[in-house]
Design a protein around this motif. Sequence first.
Motif, PDB file in Angstrom:
ATOM      1  N   ASP A 111      42.482  86.657 -10.128  1.00 33.97           N
ATOM      2  CA  ASP A 111      41.249  87.102  -9.481  1.00 33.97           C
ATOM      3  C   ASP A 111      41.068  86.532  -8.079  1.00 33.97           C
ATOM      4  OD1 ASP A 111      40.564  84.449 -10.032  1.00 33.97           O
ATOM      5  OD2 ASP A 111      38.918  84.960 -11.394  1.00 33.97           O
ATOM      6  N   GLY A 112      41.995  85.688  -7.629  1.00 29.31           N
ATOM      7  CA  GLY A 112      41.935  85.140  -6.275  1.00 29.31           C
ATOM      8  C   GLY A 112      41.006  83.957  -6.097  1.00 29.31           C
ATOM      9  N   HIS A 133      45.389  74.661   3.165  1.00 29.64           N
ATOM     10  CA  HIS A 133      46.741  75.247   3.164  1.00 29.64           C
ATOM     11  C   HIS A 133      46.685  76.733   3.508  1.00 29.64           C
ATOM     12  CE1 HIS A 133      49.094  71.860   1.716  1.00 29.64           C
ATOM     13  NE2 HIS A 133      48.209  71.654   0.751  1.00 29.64           N
ATOM     14  N   TYR A 134      45.757  77.468   2.872  1.00 30.75           N
ATOM     15  CA  TYR A 134      45.665  78.909   3.119  1.00 30.75           C
ATOM     16  C   TYR A 134      45.364  79.195   4.591  1.00 30.75           C
ATOM     17  CZ  TYR A 134      45.372  79.206  -1.962  1.00 30.75           C
ATOM     18  OH  TYR A 134      45.614  79.084  -3.302  1.00 30.75           O
ATOM     19  N   ARG A 135      44.475  78.428   5.150  1.00 22.23           N
ATOM     20  CA  ARG A 135      44.114  78.659   6.555  1.00 22.23           C
ATOM     21  C   ARG A 135      45.265  78.298   7.481  1.00 22.23           C
ATOM     22  NH1 ARG A 135      37.814  77.286   5.739  1.00 22.23           N
ATOM     23  NH2 ARG A 135      37.220  79.435   5.315  1.00 22.23           N
ATOM     24  N   SER A 136      45.986  77.226   7.193  1.00 23.25           N
ATOM     25  CA  SER A 136      47.106  76.845   8.064  1.00 23.25           C
ATOM     26  C   SER A 136      48.267  77.832   7.953  1.00 23.25           C
ATOM     27  CB  SER A 136      47.575  75.422   7.763  1.00 23.25           C
ATOM     28  OG  SER A 136      48.264  75.367   6.537  1.00 23.25           O
ATOM     29  N   PRO A 183      45.846  85.728   3.700  1.00 30.02           N
ATOM     30  CA  PRO A 183      44.675  86.610   3.746  1.00 30.02           C
ATOM     31  C   PRO A 183      43.601  86.161   2.751  1.00 30.02           C
ATOM     32  CG  PRO A 183      46.686  87.896   3.691  1.00 30.02           C
ATOM     33  CD  PRO A 183      47.073  86.470   3.411  1.00 30.02           C
ATOM     34  N   LEU A 184      42.389  85.999   3.250  1.00 34.85           N
ATOM     35  CA  LEU A 184      41.253  85.579   2.432  1.00 34.85           C
ATOM     36  C   LEU A 184      40.144  86.603   2.529  1.00 34.85           C
ATOM     37  CD1 LEU A 184      41.083  81.826   3.547  1.00 34.85           C
ATOM     38  CD2 LEU A 184      42.048  82.716   1.412  1.00 34.85           C
ATOM     39  N   ARG A 185      39.338  86.637   1.497  1.00 28.61           N
ATOM     40  CA  ARG A 185      38.118  87.446   1.497  1.00 28.61           C
ATOM     41  C   ARG A 185      36.969  86.456   1.576  1.00 28.61           C
ATOM     42  NH1 ARG A 185      37.977  90.670  -3.655  1.00 28.61           N
ATOM     43  NH2 ARG A 185      35.985  91.277  -2.773  1.00 28.61           N
ATOM     44  N   GLU A 186      36.286  86.446   2.687  1.00 26.78           N
ATOM     45  CA  GLU A 186      35.185  85.497   2.869  1.00 26.78           C
ATOM     46  C   GLU A 186      34.073  85.808   1.879  1.00 26.78           C
ATOM     47  OE1 GLU A 186      35.363  82.762   4.694  1.00 26.78           O
ATOM     48  OE2 GLU A 186      37.341  83.360   5.399  1.00 26.78           O
ATOM     49  N   ALA A 187      33.383  84.758   1.467  1.00 25.65           N
ATOM     50  CA  ALA A 187      32.274  84.905   0.529  1.00 25.65           C
ATOM     51  C   ALA A 187      31.191  85.774   1.151  1.00 25.65           C
ATOM     52  CB  ALA A 187      31.720  83.534   0.165  1.00 25.65           C
ATOM     53  N   ALA A 188      30.496  86.525   0.313  1.00 24.96           N
ATOM     54  CA  ALA A 188      29.429  87.402   0.796  1.00 24.96           C
ATOM     55  C   ALA A 188      28.373  86.609   1.539  1.00 24.96           C
ATOM     56  CB  ALA A 188      28.811  88.160  -0.371  1.00 24.96           C
ATOM     57  N   ASP A 234      42.646  87.222  -0.772  1.00 23.79           N
ATOM     58  CA  ASP A 234      42.690  88.684  -0.747  1.00 23.79           C
ATOM     59  C   ASP A 234      43.991  89.088  -1.432  1.00 23.79           C
ATOM     60  OD1 ASP A 234      42.954  91.396  -0.184  1.00 23.79           O
ATOM     61  OD2 ASP A 234      42.168  91.192   1.852  1.00 23.79           O
ATOM     62  N   MET A 235      43.917  89.300  -2.731  1.00 22.37           N
ATOM     63  CA  MET A 235      45.121  89.538  -3.534  1.00 22.37           C
ATOM     64  C   MET A 235      45.876  90.794  -3.118  1.00 22.37           C
ATOM     65  SD  MET A 235      45.385  86.887  -5.369  1.00 22.37           S
ATOM     66  CE  MET A 235      46.698  87.364  -6.487  1.00 22.37           C
ATOM     67  N   ALA A 236      45.166  91.814  -2.662  1.00 19.27           N
ATOM     68  CA  ALA A 236      45.832  93.051  -2.244  1.00 19.27           C
ATOM     69  C   ALA A 236      46.759  92.803  -1.056  1.00 19.27           C
ATOM     70  CB  ALA A 236      44.799  94.117  -1.905  1.00 19.27           C
TER      71      ALA A 236
END
Length: 128
Positions: free
Chosen positions: A71-72, A85-88, A92-97, A108-110
């Motif tokens: 589910d990411g 780590h993800y940012r460095s 791809p991330l999905r920012e929180a609403a 962002d799993m897709a």
Amino acid sequence: MSRMSRESTSAEQLPEYAERVLEVAELIPPGRVMTYGDVAEWLGEGGPRQVGRVMALYGGAAPWWRVVRADGVLLPGHEQRALAHYRSEDTPLREAARAAAGHLPKIDMARARWDGGAGDSADEGAHI
């Protein structure tokens, strides 16, 4: 991340399945991820829980942040380390609403999911 780092474990102590899981984790290119289930499918044995157990026990020296929940959602208790780590790595991330404190992004799993295909890694997706 783990109770035991890979370096602190001799080859004789590390179960064969664990060694194979960690080898797959090391194949995942920076900025990409595989789910626990993806790793099990890649290996042709075990399942998401077995992969998760290996990562919890032995994954500290491997790029553990690249093996994720389907589910990411970021790994509970390790969110900030994983996020760094993800940012460095430009994962791809999905920012929180809501950007308020306590609302973390998800992967962002897709876009981030790696299928082990050729061309994404120096190892050309060779199966272990």
